[in-house]
Write an enzyme that holds these catalytic residues in place. Structure first.
Site, PDB file in Angstrom:
ATOM      1  N   ASP A 162      34.803  48.845   3.768  1.00  0.00           N
ATOM      2  CA  ASP A 162      33.540  48.112   3.607  1.00  0.00           C
ATOM      3  C   ASP A 162      33.510  47.415   2.256  1.00  0.00           C
ATOM      4  O   ASP A 162      33.951  47.975   1.239  1.00  0.00           O
ATOM      5  CB  ASP A 162      32.346  49.062   3.706  1.00  0.00           C
ATOM      6  CG  ASP A 162      32.109  49.536   5.132  1.00  0.00           C
ATOM      7  OD1 ASP A 162      32.648  48.918   6.067  1.00  0.00           O
ATOM      8  OD2 ASP A 162      31.386  50.534   5.300  1.00  0.00           O
ATOM      9  N   TYR A 185      27.638  42.801   8.418  1.00  0.00           N
ATOM     10  CA  TYR A 185      27.555  43.997   7.581  1.00  0.00           C
ATOM     11  C   TYR A 185      26.093  44.279   7.225  1.00  0.00           C
ATOM     12  O   TYR A 185      25.401  43.421   6.676  1.00  0.00           O
ATOM     13  CB  TYR A 185      28.373  43.787   6.301  1.00  0.00           C
ATOM     14  CG  TYR A 185      28.585  45.035   5.506  1.00  0.00           C
ATOM     15  CD1 TYR A 185      29.210  46.136   6.066  1.00  0.00           C
ATOM     16  CD2 TYR A 185      28.172  45.112   4.177  1.00  0.00           C
ATOM     17  CE1 TYR A 185      29.423  47.296   5.330  1.00  0.00           C
ATOM     18  CE2 TYR A 185      28.386  46.258   3.431  1.00  0.00           C
ATOM     19  CZ  TYR A 185      29.005  47.354   4.019  1.00  0.00           C
ATOM     20  OH  TYR A 185      29.206  48.493   3.287  1.00  0.00           O
ATOM     21  N   ASP A 218      31.644  46.859  -0.302  1.00  0.00           N
ATOM     22  CA  ASP A 218      30.631  47.192  -1.297  1.00  0.00           C
ATOM     23  C   ASP A 218      31.286  48.143  -2.303  1.00  0.00           C
ATOM     24  O   ASP A 218      32.488  48.424  -2.219  1.00  0.00           O
ATOM     25  CB  ASP A 218      29.383  47.813  -0.657  1.00  0.00           C
ATOM     26  CG  ASP A 218      29.710  49.044   0.176  1.00  0.00           C
ATOM     27  OD1 ASP A 218      30.839  49.576   0.054  1.00  0.00           O
ATOM     28  OD2 ASP A 218      28.850  49.477   0.968  1.00  0.00           O
TER      29      ASP A 218
END
Length: 502
Positions: A88, A306, A90
């Site tokens: 992901d 997302y 982040d």
């Protein structure tokens, strides 16, 4: 493609990498590979002063030892030349990238000196277009972002454990009937609880006050005209009686002005995580943790982009036309999406582009049956409608306001008519409760049927809704878009608060 099951699933196929034929191997992890803890020497509550924990060393331990993720990564890395990380996008994902690297790199083949061996894919949705674009623009993993997570984890551990041990001992020593083995503390959990306690104290301390409102009733056959008193309300009954008597003696109200103006209800900006969680709680009857879980599952299945983003403005490179085109064949809003395309899509204004991920949007069209109905459909339906609404026009209203006077008192009447539905055509719950005002003319005199002095009592504020709590956390910087649901869930699971259905 060949698939097999090791500790986790592994998929292999023949493809290419950087222009050369390659055997591609794909596997996964289960969240963080490691968790942070203190060495065993600091585990005793009796022998270790909580203050010592702030200077104590920490160790990284395998987060899911029974899953054997470390061993799995080490075994699968053998014989590999290059590592492409698709975690992901982040900070947490960046930290996991380096956890994977720590396990994989020592077991991979050596490459030529100076040759890049590890690559990072940047993407916001699991779609063919996003995957191909990310693969064509691979970058280096961001060590600074990963280290920021390490720092946050160490602070959370040391502050949380030290204060938990301290306040557990403190309260257990003073309250023998304390219904908790551990009174936990968290740097974000405790302020979150603080908002709830503050509202509770406001409610408990509230002292209701009586008030009075003058409400005239007009003698107009078949027409209801609701009037609002300009003073609002008074807190002295004798004063209220004086005002109501003056209006009653006047026997009529005169229209002193009528204003008509056009008003706009602006379309929404792009949808970010906090707004999705607020809507899920207030309108879809879902707790934030559950809503986030559903959104993440829809993202993993390729239906949504997302779902963890602070941005509410579409970045310049966002493919609005392509995303909108994917909805033109939807059985419910396909015609609406096609009409937006035919009008020519203009990039929405407003919102904030934080630079993390674009706002949450649908990636491909899906029906209620395809998603299995239930909460998954409710989340998808809202995200799709919000996206379409953000590309629509504003809702335009014609608002009329009349001012009436009598006995020295001023009252107002108002009404509105929708001129253009705009985004409310696809988001009908956002439509204004429009009701036209009965026809009045400037200078007109209306006879009074009765004048009431209505008594009431002030009431305390309600307990916080989850949506209000999320808003307070966002305002005061408590948690992140990804962690807010966890903090709210924690104070509920630990019996500090209860969530009650209205």
């Amino acid at each position: 493609m060949h698939s097999r099951r090791a500790a986790l699933e592994v998929h292999e196929w023949q493809g290419s990498f950087q222009g050369s034929p390659a055997t591609v191997k794909m596997t996964s992890v289960i969240g963080h590979v490691y968790s942070l803890d203190f060495p065993a020497a600091y585990s005793s509550w009796d022998r270790v002063d909580p203050v010592e924990l702030f200077d104590a060393d920490t160790v990284k331990l395998e987060a899911n030892p029974k899953a054997h993720v470390c061993r799995h990564l080490q075994q699968e890395a053998k014989g590999c030349d290059f590592l492409v990380l698709w975690l992901d996008c982040d900070r947490e994902g960046e930290n996991i990238c380096f956890e994977v690297m720590d396990n994989a790199l020592p077991h991979m083949r050596r490459v030529a000196p100076g040759q890049q061996q590890v690559f990072r894919a940047r993407f916001s949705a699991i779609s063919a277009a996003e995957v191909h674009a990310a693969m064509a623009a691979l970058v280096l993993p961001n060590r600074a972002e990963a280290l920021s997570v390490d720092a946050r984890q160490e602070l959370d551990l040391k502050v949380g454990v030290a204060f938990t041990r301290f306040q557990t001992r403190f309260f257990q020593g003073r309250y023998g009937n304390l219904d908790a083995a551990v009174v936990s503390y968290g740097p974000c959990q405790t302020p979150t609880l603080g908002f709830c306690v503050e509202r509770h104290q406001t409610i408990v301390a509230f002292q209701p006050e009586p008030y009075w409102v003058v409400k005239p009733q007009l003698a107009r056959a078949g027409e209801q005209l609701t009037l609002e008193w300009e003073r609002g309300r008074v807190f002295d009954q004798d004063v209220g009686i004086m005002f109501s008597s003056a209006v009653k003696q006047a026997a009529a109200l005169k229209v002193t002005s009528i204003t008509v103006k056009e008003d706009r209800k602006h379309k929404p900006s792009g949808l970010n995580t906090v707004e999705l969680l607020k809507v899920a709680s207030s309108a879809l009857n879902m707790g934030p943790a559950h809503a986030m879980s559903i959104a993440e599952r829809l993202y993993s299945s390729g239906y949504l982009s997302y779902p963890r983003t602070e941005s509410s403005a579409y970045p310049p490179n966002f493919d609005i036309t392509g995303t909108l085109s994917s909805q033109t064949r939807h059985p419910i809003w396909g015609e609406y999406a096609a009409a937006l395309l035919s009008q020519g899509v203009s990039r929405p204004k407003g919102g904030t582009d934080v630079g993390d991920h674009p706002p949450i949007t649908p990636v491909r069209a899906a029906t209620e049956d395809e998603l299995g109905g239930g909460d998954a459909w409710l989340i998808y339906d809202y995200v799709a409608r919000h996206f379409l609404g953000s590309l629509s026009g504003d809702c335009v209203l014609k608002k009329t306001k009349a001012v009436l006077t009598g006995g020295g008192e001023v009252f107002t009447a108002s009404g509105s008519v929708v001129l253009k539905a705009g985004f409310t055509a696809i988001m009908p719950w956002r439509a204004s409760q429009a009701a036209p005002m009965p026809l009045l003319t400037d200078g007109q005199t209306l006879q009074l049927k009765d004048v009431e002095l209505v008594a009431g009592r002030t009431s305390p504020p309600d307990y916080l809704t989850e949506a209000e709590l999320i808003g307070l956390m966002e305002k005061h910087g408590i948690g992140t878009d990804a962690s807010i649901p966890t903090h709210i869930n924690n104070i509920g699971q630990r019996n500090y608060v209860q969530v009650k259905q209205r």
